[in-house]
Structures are given as structure tokens and as C-alpha cells.
Design an enzyme around this catalytic site. Sequence first.
Site, mmCIF file in Angstrom:
data_model
loop_
_atom_site.group_PDB
_atom_site.id
_atom_site.type_symbol
_atom_site.label_atom_id
_atom_site.label_comp_id
_atom_site.label_asym_id
_atom_site.label_seq_id
_atom_site.Cartn_x
_atom_site.Cartn_y
_atom_site.Cartn_z
ATOM 1 N N GLU A 10 23.897 21.335 60.691
ATOM 2 C CA GLU A 10 22.208 22.083 60.178
ATOM 3 C C GLU A 10 22.905 23.480 59.655
ATOM 4 O O GLU A 10 23.311 24.319 60.604
ATOM 5 C CB GLU A 10 21.821 22.237 61.689
ATOM 6 C CG GLU A 10 20.449 22.957 61.524
ATOM 7 C CD GLU A 10 19.290 21.962 60.632
ATOM 8 O OE1 GLU A 10 19.180 22.397 59.497
ATOM 9 O OE2 GLU A 10 18.675 20.802 61.182
ATOM 10 N N SER A 66 28.119 31.578 61.745
ATOM 11 C CA SER A 66 27.442 32.783 61.006
ATOM 12 C C SER A 66 27.945 34.105 61.415
ATOM 13 O O SER A 66 28.920 34.458 61.482
ATOM 14 C CB SER A 66 25.999 32.373 61.032
ATOM 15 O OG SER A 66 25.571 31.068 60.433
ATOM 16 N N CYS A 80 23.858 29.305 62.805
ATOM 17 C CA CYS A 80 23.328 28.045 62.572
ATOM 18 C C CYS A 80 23.952 26.880 63.437
ATOM 19 O O CYS A 80 24.212 27.092 64.521
ATOM 20 C CB CYS A 80 24.141 27.794 61.132
ATOM 21 S SG CYS A 80 26.036 28.101 60.987
ATOM 22 N N SER A 237 31.590 31.429 55.263
ATOM 23 C CA SER A 237 30.896 32.595 55.739
ATOM 24 C C SER A 237 31.339 34.069 55.174
ATOM 25 O O SER A 237 32.572 34.256 55.146
ATOM 26 C CB SER A 237 30.713 32.768 57.124
ATOM 27 O OG SER A 237 30.042 31.737 57.774
ATOM 28 N N HIS A 251 26.171 32.691 53.948
ATOM 29 C CA HIS A 251 26.629 31.301 54.717
ATOM 30 C C HIS A 251 26.351 30.088 54.095
ATOM 31 O O HIS A 251 25.186 30.019 53.630
ATOM 32 C CB HIS A 251 26.240 31.210 56.161
ATOM 33 C CG HIS A 251 26.221 32.319 56.937
ATOM 34 N ND1 HIS A 251 27.456 32.774 57.495
ATOM 35 C CD2 HIS A 251 25.551 33.720 57.226
ATOM 36 C CE1 HIS A 251 27.422 34.042 58.193
ATOM 37 N NE2 HIS A 251 26.270 34.444 57.918
#
Length: 347
Positions: A10, A66, A80, A237, A251
Site C-alpha cells: 500500500e 516514508s 505508508c 524514499s 516516496h
Amino acid sequence: MLENGSHFFEGVEKLLEIWFEESSNGDDDLRNISRSDWENVLSNVNCQIISTSKNDIIDAFVLSESSMFVSKRRWILKTCGTTTPLKCLGQLLKLAEANGYNVVADLFYSRKNFTRPEAQITPHQGFTEEVTYLDSIFPNGRSYCLGSMNLECWYLYTFSRSDIKITPQLISDEKNVDSDPDQTIEILMQDLDPETMSIFYKNKFNDANGATVKSGIDTILPTMHIDDFLFDPCGYSMNGINDKGEYMTIHITPENQFSYVSFETNVALSNYRKLINQVINTFKPGKFIVTIFANKCSLAYETMKELEVEYSQGSHWKRTDMQCCNFPSYNLLFAQYSHSEKTGDYL
């Protein structure tokens, strides 16, 4: 992981930002909080610190999921995956109080709708659950949904001391919580160009700097001092900070089936159109969302209205949604774009 065992991550982040009221002691500073204390806070979020960068105004942390930014009286956490940032609030507020900050001036919690909401962990299994959790700490908070609830949308929860009715005996104690100019622009991108996303695989570059330069990330805001990280086997990142204490963060989840890129900065500009075009040209998404927050002291407070104009006319982008909100201390613009077959500028 999905139920059938196929890989999924995700990329959509949960973004939490808190401003504390100025303390009576000018030496109070959230940056006095130790790394070990931050690590304890982040253990409740299910992420770890990978690297740090700092200057005289701001500390930046690249995380396993992140980023985190800490300045004198502002704290930002963006995570995230299946992280749980709201679960660290109690510990964070105790740390802030121990360092001289016992009053929250403004709080913002926001996120796009998840790609796989069923994979999230309590209290993030739905926005209603998140609101209930936040209301238990900030009983005067307000929640919003911008965009289409059955398609793509963006959720926002806000708390502001300026929303609270001040009794006469408290007026003399009320601080000017809007004394610092503040603005934030986010660009949330999906369905990214596969060739561009291939840059962010370890089999393409051994180090993050190669991906940063090849993609052109280093040219988006050239004054930023970049701290970047390339994950194995893929993912990227970066944090950037400049001498003014401004930041940017990017990101990247590059997998083609669920590609996602987020860009965020608080750089003060009188017009964000050029910046948006540069970011979109760098990553080449199929669709994207732009959000801009600006307070009344910000250079962007009035000029953000430029994006209310339908700039996408005649270009290969169609604006599918646009909403504006006026809060006590901030203005907010939300706009969503999808790809069309025309050619021209992005905005």
C-alpha cells in the site's frame, strides 16, 4: 500480501501534522527529543528510522515506511503500508509536554482512499474508525471527505484551537497560533509510467543517488539537500531540506500493478503551477490529486486560487474534480486530474 499470495504494498500514506502553541520558554524545542525517544514513538507505528539529516531549523528522518520531520514546534509523520501512526499520539503528546509544549494549536490528519483497505490495522481500517480514535483525544475535531466517495477521494481530519470558543477569562492567555507562514502542497500520483518506475529497482541502480539523478528528482527543487534511500528489491524514499527550514519528500512504490508516487513540500511559492508541471513531467502518472493548504500568513494563501482556474483545458489532462474549503486558519484546495488524449502542458 493478498489472500491469493500475490505481492501487494500500500503506497498510499497516512499524513499526520501537529503544530504546538509557542511555549513561554524560548529554549523549548521538539528537536531536543532524543533519537531513542523517537524510536520508541515509532515502534507504536510499526516503522523504523533509516537515516537522518538536519540543519539549524529542521530535522528530517527517512523511515522504513516514508518520513518524519521535526522543527521547533511542528511535527510531521508520513507513513505508508500498514503502519499505525495514530497509535503513537499519546506518547508523542507526553514527549511534547516534557519538552515545553502542552497545547496543540493545529492538527491535520489526511490520506487518500486506500487501494486495499481490508489490509489495514486498527485504528486505520476505515476513516470512521480513525475519526473515532482522534475524537477521543481531540473532542472538537472535524472530519471531511473531498472527492467522490465511491471512486477516488481524500480524507481530512482537523483540530484547531481557533475552533474552540474562548471564554473572557481565557482571552488574555490566547496565543497567536497563526504567527508563522505555513503552506503544504501534496501531489498524489497513480498509474505511473513503467519505464520511469523501472529506475527505482535495485537491479537498475545500486544506490539511491543514481536513481535520484537519473529520474531528475534532484532538479525539482535544486536548493534541497537530499537524503535518499533505495529499497531492495524496489521502492524509493527521499527527504530534502533547505537552509530556510523548508522540506520536500518523495516516496515511490514502483510495481506496475499498484504503482504510486507521492510528492510533498512546504516551499513557499506564489504560484505552484510550474512545480506541479515539473513533478508530473518527472513521473508521468495516469492520474493524480493535488492538495494545497495555506494559512493567512502564507505567500500562497491568495495565489493558490490560480489553480481554481481550469488550466487543463487544451492539455492532455482533464480536471475531474475540484473543491475548496475555508478553515479558521487555513484555506484548502483539492483537485483531481485524469489523462486525456490531447497534447500540451499538464496544467
